[in-house]
Design an enzyme around this catalytic site. Structure first.
Site, PDB file in Angstrom:
ATOM      1  N   GLY A  26      60.999 -69.741 -53.902  1.00 17.98           N
ATOM      2  CA  GLY A  26      61.493 -71.023 -54.368  1.00 17.98           C
ATOM      3  C   GLY A  26      61.920 -70.965 -55.694  1.00 17.98           C
ATOM      4  N   GLY A  27      62.502 -69.826 -55.888  1.00 15.78           N
ATOM      5  CA  GLY A  27      62.966 -69.700 -57.397  1.00 15.78           C
ATOM      6  C   GLY A  27      64.154 -70.470 -57.786  1.00 15.78           C
ATOM      7  N   GLY A  82      64.723 -73.608 -56.835  1.00 12.42           N
ATOM      8  CA  GLY A  82      64.464 -75.131 -56.683  1.00 12.42           C
ATOM      9  C   GLY A  82      64.346 -75.529 -58.247  1.00 12.42           C
ATOM     10  N   PHE A  83      63.836 -76.687 -58.414  1.00  8.49           N
ATOM     11  CA  PHE A  83      63.549 -77.174 -59.555  1.00  8.49           C
ATOM     12  C   PHE A  83      62.470 -76.382 -60.582  1.00  8.49           C
ATOM     13  CE2 PHE A  83      60.863 -80.704 -61.699  1.00  8.49           C
ATOM     14  CZ  PHE A  83      61.362 -80.413 -62.883  1.00  8.49           C
ATOM     15  N   ILE A  84      61.184 -76.482 -60.076  1.00 10.13           N
ATOM     16  CA  ILE A  84      60.369 -75.792 -60.846  1.00 10.13           C
ATOM     17  C   ILE A  84      60.550 -74.235 -60.838  1.00 10.13           C
ATOM     18  CG2 ILE A  84      57.772 -75.525 -61.284  1.00 10.13           C
ATOM     19  CD1 ILE A  84      57.159 -78.089 -59.794  1.00 10.13           C
ATOM     20  N   GLY A  85      60.946 -73.730 -59.590  1.00  8.97           N
ATOM     21  CA  GLY A  85      60.962 -72.315 -59.507  1.00  8.97           C
ATOM     22  C   GLY A  85      62.122 -71.697 -60.487  1.00  8.97           C
ATOM     23  N   THR A 120      49.780 -79.635 -55.304  1.00 14.60           N
ATOM     24  CA  THR A 120      50.090 -81.005 -55.894  1.00 14.60           C
ATOM     25  C   THR A 120      48.968 -81.912 -56.233  1.00 14.60           C
ATOM     26  OG1 THR A 120      51.161 -83.253 -55.464  1.00 14.60           O
ATOM     27  CG2 THR A 120      50.863 -81.440 -53.773  1.00 14.60           C
ATOM     28  N   ASP A 121      48.857 -82.796 -57.071  1.00 17.29           N
ATOM     29  CA  ASP A 121      48.013 -83.748 -57.268  1.00 17.29           C
ATOM     30  C   ASP A 121      47.774 -85.036 -56.055  1.00 17.29           C
ATOM     31  OD1 ASP A 121      50.177 -85.234 -57.739  1.00 17.29           O
ATOM     32  OD2 ASP A 121      49.606 -86.133 -60.025  1.00 17.29           O
ATOM     33  N   GLU A 122      48.875 -84.748 -55.179  1.00 17.84           N
ATOM     34  CA  GLU A 122      49.149 -85.766 -54.380  1.00 17.84           C
ATOM     35  C   GLU A 122      47.967 -85.141 -52.941  1.00 17.84           C
ATOM     36  OE1 GLU A 122      52.943 -87.156 -53.154  1.00 17.84           O
ATOM     37  OE2 GLU A 122      53.795 -86.606 -54.985  1.00 17.84           O
ATOM     38  N   TYR A 133      53.982 -85.182 -46.321  1.00 13.52           N
ATOM     39  CA  TYR A 133      54.178 -84.178 -47.380  1.00 13.52           C
ATOM     40  C   TYR A 133      53.063 -83.771 -47.901  1.00 13.52           C
ATOM     41  CZ  TYR A 133      54.651 -82.487 -52.280  1.00 13.52           C
ATOM     42  OH  TYR A 133      54.722 -81.926 -53.298  1.00 13.52           O
ATOM     43  N   LYS A 184      50.753 -79.802 -47.817  1.00 13.75           N
ATOM     44  CA  LYS A 184      50.295 -79.547 -49.216  1.00 13.75           C
ATOM     45  C   LYS A 184      48.740 -79.260 -48.964  1.00 13.75           C
ATOM     46  CE  LYS A 184      52.473 -78.069 -52.163  1.00 13.75           C
ATOM     47  NZ  LYS A 184      53.037 -76.900 -52.294  1.00 13.75           N
TER      48      LYS A 184
HETATM   49  P1  NAD Z   1      62.395 -78.269 -54.976  1.00 14.34           P
HETATM   50  O1  NAD Z   1      62.674 -79.043 -53.558  1.00 14.34           O
HETATM   51  O2  NAD Z   1      63.234 -78.570 -56.094  1.00 14.34           O
HETATM   52  O3  NAD Z   1      62.451 -76.736 -54.601  1.00 14.34           O
HETATM   53  C1  NAD Z   1      61.885 -76.171 -53.651  1.00 14.34           C
HETATM   54  C2  NAD Z   1      62.829 -74.710 -53.320  1.00 14.34           C
HETATM   55  O4  NAD Z   1      62.178 -73.824 -52.147  1.00 14.34           O
HETATM   56  C3  NAD Z   1      64.090 -74.722 -52.982  1.00 14.34           C
HETATM   57  O5  NAD Z   1      64.834 -73.852 -53.797  1.00 14.34           O
HETATM   58  C4  NAD Z   1      64.326 -74.106 -51.546  1.00 14.34           C
HETATM   59  O6  NAD Z   1      65.550 -73.632 -51.248  1.00 14.34           O
HETATM   60  C5  NAD Z   1      63.123 -73.409 -51.284  1.00 14.34           C
HETATM   61  N1  NAD Z   1      62.541 -73.309 -49.984  1.00 14.34           N
HETATM   62  C6  NAD Z   1      62.287 -74.364 -49.057  1.00 14.34           C
HETATM   63  N2  NAD Z   1      61.842 -73.890 -47.910  1.00 14.34           N
HETATM   64  C7  NAD Z   1      61.900 -72.523 -48.008  1.00 14.34           C
HETATM   65  C8  NAD Z   1      61.437 -71.589 -47.097  1.00 14.34           C
HETATM   66  N3  NAD Z   1      61.007 -71.822 -45.740  1.00 14.34           N
HETATM   67  N4  NAD Z   1      61.410 -70.327 -47.501  1.00 14.34           N
HETATM   68  C9  NAD Z   1      61.800 -69.951 -48.628  1.00 14.34           C
HETATM   69  N5  NAD Z   1      62.365 -70.787 -49.555  1.00 14.34           N
HETATM   70  C10 NAD Z   1      62.257 -72.204 -49.380  1.00 14.34           C
HETATM   71  O7  NAD Z   1      60.664 -78.411 -55.144  1.00 14.34           O
HETATM   72  P2  NAD Z   1      60.079 -78.034 -56.695  1.00 14.34           P
HETATM   73  O8  NAD Z   1      60.140 -79.602 -57.049  1.00 14.34           O
HETATM   74  O9  NAD Z   1      60.691 -77.296 -57.483  1.00 14.34           O
HETATM   75  O10 NAD Z   1      58.565 -77.903 -56.301  1.00 14.34           O
HETATM   76  C11 NAD Z   1      58.189 -76.548 -56.166  1.00 14.34           C
HETATM   77  C12 NAD Z   1      56.629 -76.524 -55.704  1.00 14.34           C
HETATM   78  O11 NAD Z   1      55.911 -77.408 -56.663  1.00 14.34           O
HETATM   79  C13 NAD Z   1      56.235 -77.058 -54.586  1.00 14.34           C
HETATM   80  O12 NAD Z   1      55.473 -76.366 -53.869  1.00 14.34           O
HETATM   81  C14 NAD Z   1      55.845 -78.642 -54.799  1.00 14.34           C
HETATM   82  O13 NAD Z   1      54.894 -79.154 -53.741  1.00 14.34           O
HETATM   83  C15 NAD Z   1      55.191 -78.355 -55.929  1.00 14.34           C
HETATM   84  N6  NAD Z   1      55.029 -79.451 -57.068  1.00 14.34           N
HETATM   85  C16 NAD Z   1      56.145 -80.201 -57.362  1.00 14.34           C
HETATM   86  C17 NAD Z   1      55.926 -81.136 -58.094  1.00 14.34           C
HETATM   87  C18 NAD Z   1      57.086 -81.620 -58.701  1.00 14.34           C
HETATM   88  O14 NAD Z   1      57.076 -82.986 -59.435  1.00 14.34           O
HETATM   89  N7  NAD Z   1      58.407 -81.612 -58.601  1.00 14.34           N
HETATM   90  C19 NAD Z   1      54.508 -81.484 -58.488  1.00 14.34           C
HETATM   91  C20 NAD Z   1      53.333 -80.885 -57.922  1.00 14.34           C
HETATM   92  C21 NAD Z   1      53.650 -79.864 -57.279  1.00 14.34           C
HETATM   93  P1  TYD Z   2      59.115 -89.497 -56.444  1.00 14.39           P
HETATM   94  O1  TYD Z   2      60.056 -88.776 -57.610  1.00 14.39           O
HETATM   95  O2  TYD Z   2      59.691 -89.401 -55.066  1.00 14.39           O
HETATM   96  O3  TYD Z   2      57.936 -88.457 -56.345  1.00 14.39           O
HETATM   97  P2  TYD Z   2      56.456 -88.841 -55.775  1.00 14.39           P
HETATM   98  O4  TYD Z   2      56.332 -89.804 -54.736  1.00 14.39           O
HETATM   99  O5  TYD Z   2      55.992 -87.359 -55.115  1.00 14.39           O
HETATM  100  O6  TYD Z   2      55.419 -89.130 -56.919  1.00 14.39           O
HETATM  101  O7  TYD Z   2      58.875 -90.898 -56.813  1.00 14.39           O
HETATM  102  C1  TYD Z   2      57.869 -90.963 -58.028  1.00 14.39           C
HETATM  103  C2  TYD Z   2      57.685 -92.593 -57.595  1.00 14.39           C
HETATM  104  O8  TYD Z   2      58.763 -93.288 -58.188  1.00 14.39           O
HETATM  105  C3  TYD Z   2      56.862 -93.263 -56.643  1.00 14.39           C
HETATM  106  O9  TYD Z   2      55.807 -94.142 -56.902  1.00 14.39           O
HETATM  107  C4  TYD Z   2      58.011 -93.712 -55.806  1.00 14.39           C
HETATM  108  C5  TYD Z   2      58.842 -94.247 -56.861  1.00 14.39           C
HETATM  109  N1  TYD Z   2      60.594 -94.076 -56.762  1.00 14.39           N
HETATM  110  C6  TYD Z   2      61.002 -95.378 -56.930  1.00 14.39           C
HETATM  111  O10 TYD Z   2      60.758 -96.279 -57.099  1.00 14.39           O
HETATM  112  N2  TYD Z   2      62.486 -95.321 -56.481  1.00 14.39           N
HETATM  113  C7  TYD Z   2      63.160 -94.434 -56.238  1.00 14.39           C
HETATM  114  O11 TYD Z   2      64.457 -94.261 -56.010  1.00 14.39           O
HETATM  115  C8  TYD Z   2      62.498 -92.926 -55.913  1.00 14.39           C
HETATM  116  C9  TYD Z   2      63.151 -91.877 -55.788  1.00 14.39           C
HETATM  117  C10 TYD Z   2      60.976 -92.990 -56.243  1.00 14.39           C
END
Ligand code: NAD
Ligand code: TYD
Length: 341
Positions: free
Chosen positions: A8-9, A11-14, A127-129, A152, A156
């Site tokens: 997942g490198g 994606g956002f965190i990756g 995740t904390d979720e 979701y 997780k």
């Molecule tokens: P993202 O959606 O931006 O990126 C996910 C990446 O995974 C993408 O590049 C996608 O192409 C790749 N991917 C999806 N399915 C795949 C598969 N089957 N095989 C290989 N690659 C695949 O997500 P993110 O926000 O960067 O999150 C990364 C991780 O961090 C996730 O596990 C998410 O649950 C966890 N996380 C995210 C947040 C947040 O706030 N974004 C917070 C806590 C935990």
């Molecule tokens: P989100 O970014 O989808 O993350 P998560 O639900 O995984 O925490 O949403 C963050 C918070 O913002 C969540 O309480 C839902 C809310 N939200 C809105 O109010 N409007 C929006 O358009 C989106 C995408 C989220």
């Protein structure tokens, strides 16, 4: 040169983690299926010798086995996932495919390779979720029960349980991080912060679910990357660690903060970019909040980036990288998702 696989490198965190590890002089192999939320922009600019992108699904055991055999990495950071709660309400199947079956497949690959003594350790990003709704005034530690609310978070949670069972039953080496909401560069604009920034830049309204009273804990993605690296170096096998900032904000206050920063930076805000209260998300968790004492006391990690400054830098990044939003705007994310009941 030490090698590390990041799934997942793209994606956002990756993307941010790959950059972080390259700065630390690691050779990074990015295994990514390149789904809608991935961005090629962050990988294209990395035409470096110490980086390799391999397009693959983490469900592909043969490919994963060959990649691990070829590169013999020190660790696998698993970030490949389906990540948007609203999408999980519309299309839960994809979340089971990647988050549950994909993690299971990764674990099976490691179980097979362990017998050949070439299994790297797994740093799994959760995740904390998984803890579900947390009452105001309370913070969850790692022993808190799992009570996921959305497809979701349930997917997780399932992955975390599978990992813990593989550690105990097969002796797989793995560590789990349970992190709060991240913000920073390269985040797909279906998530709250980049969506609000993108909508202001495009003169659109700012949809807030219900009355915006729901609260999230926010961490800068750079602090999260440092925490993951700390877990790789010092984390105890088989343990979970909460990664957070201790900084909570209600959604309404967060969106007002973004508008305030735009004003302070003298950036144009269209009269159309106003807060609009919209229908709530089904099953919407009211609040997440982590107790991060374990990371702070046992591993001496703590977040460094102050939220207001990190948010300002993030807004500046999206302003200076309009190409990122322009490219991504071709992908379907603007329609409201997750209302299907
Ligand atoms: P993202 O959606 O931006 O990126 C996910 C990446 O995974 C993408 O590049 C996608 O192409 C790749 N991917 C999806 N399915 C795949 C598969 N089957 N095989 C290989 N690659 C695949 O997500 P993110 O926000 O960067 O999150 C990364 C991780 O961090 C996730 O596990 C998410 O649950 C966890 N996380 C995210 C947040 C947040 O706030 N974004 C917070 C806590 C935990
Ligand atoms: P989100 O970014 O989808 O993350 P998560 O639900 O995984 O925490 O949403 C963050 C918070 O913002 C969540 O309480 C839902 C809310 N939200 C809105 O109010 N409007 C929006 O358009 C989106 C995408 C989220």
């Amino acid at each position: 040169m030490k090698k590390i696989i990041v799934t997942g490198g793209s994606g956002f965190i990756g993307s941010n983690l790959v950059n972080y590890l390259i700065r630390k002089s690691y050779f990074v192999i990015n295994v990514d299926k390149l789904t809608y939320s991935s961005n090629k922009l962050s990988t294209k600019i990395r035409k470096k010798k110490n980086y390799k992108l391999i397009r693959a699904d983490i469900n592909n055991k043969k490919k994963l086995t060959n990649i691990i055999k070829k590169y013999k990495p020190k660790a696998i950071f698993n970030l490949a996932a389906e990540t948007h709660v609203d999408r999980s309400i519309d299309e839960p199947k994809n979340f089971i495919h990647t988050n549950v079956n994909g993690t299971f497949n990764l674990l099976e690959t490691l179980r097979f390779l362990k017998k050949r003594k070439i299994a790297p350790k797994l740093i799994h990003v959760s995740t904390d979720e998984v803890y579900g709704d947390i009452q105001i005034g309370k913070r969850t530690d790692e022993k808190h029960k799992y009570e996921p609310s959305s497809p979701y978070s349930a997917s997780k949670a399932s992955a975390d349980h599978l990992i813990n069972s593989y550690v105990r039953t097969y002796g797989i080496k793995a560590i789990i991080s349970n992190c709060c909401n991240n913000y920073g560069p390269y985040q797909f604009p279906e998530k709250l912060i980049p969506k609000m920034i993108s909508n202001i830049l495009n003169g659109k309204n700012l949809p807030i679910y219900a009355k915006g009273m729901n609260s999230r804990e926010w961490i800068n993605v750079e602090d999260h990357c440092e925490a993951l690296f700390t877990l790789y170096l010092k984390g105890k096998n088989g343990e979970s660690y909460n990664v957070g900032s201790g900084y909570n904000l209600r959604n309404i206050d967060l969106v007002k903060k973004i508008l305030k920063i735009f004003k302070l930076m003298n950036l144009k805000i269209s009269s159309k970019s106003k807060i609009k209260f919209v229908k709530d998300r089904p099953g919407h968790d009211f609040r997440y909040a982590l107790n991060i004492n374990k990371m702070v006391k046992k591993l001496k990690w703590k977040p460094k980036i102050h939220f207001e400054e990190g948010l300002r830098q993030t807004i500046l990044w999206y302003l200076n990288n309009k190409k990122f939003l322009k490219k991504i705007s071709k992908k379907n994310y603007e329609n409201r998702m997750g209302l299907e009941i």
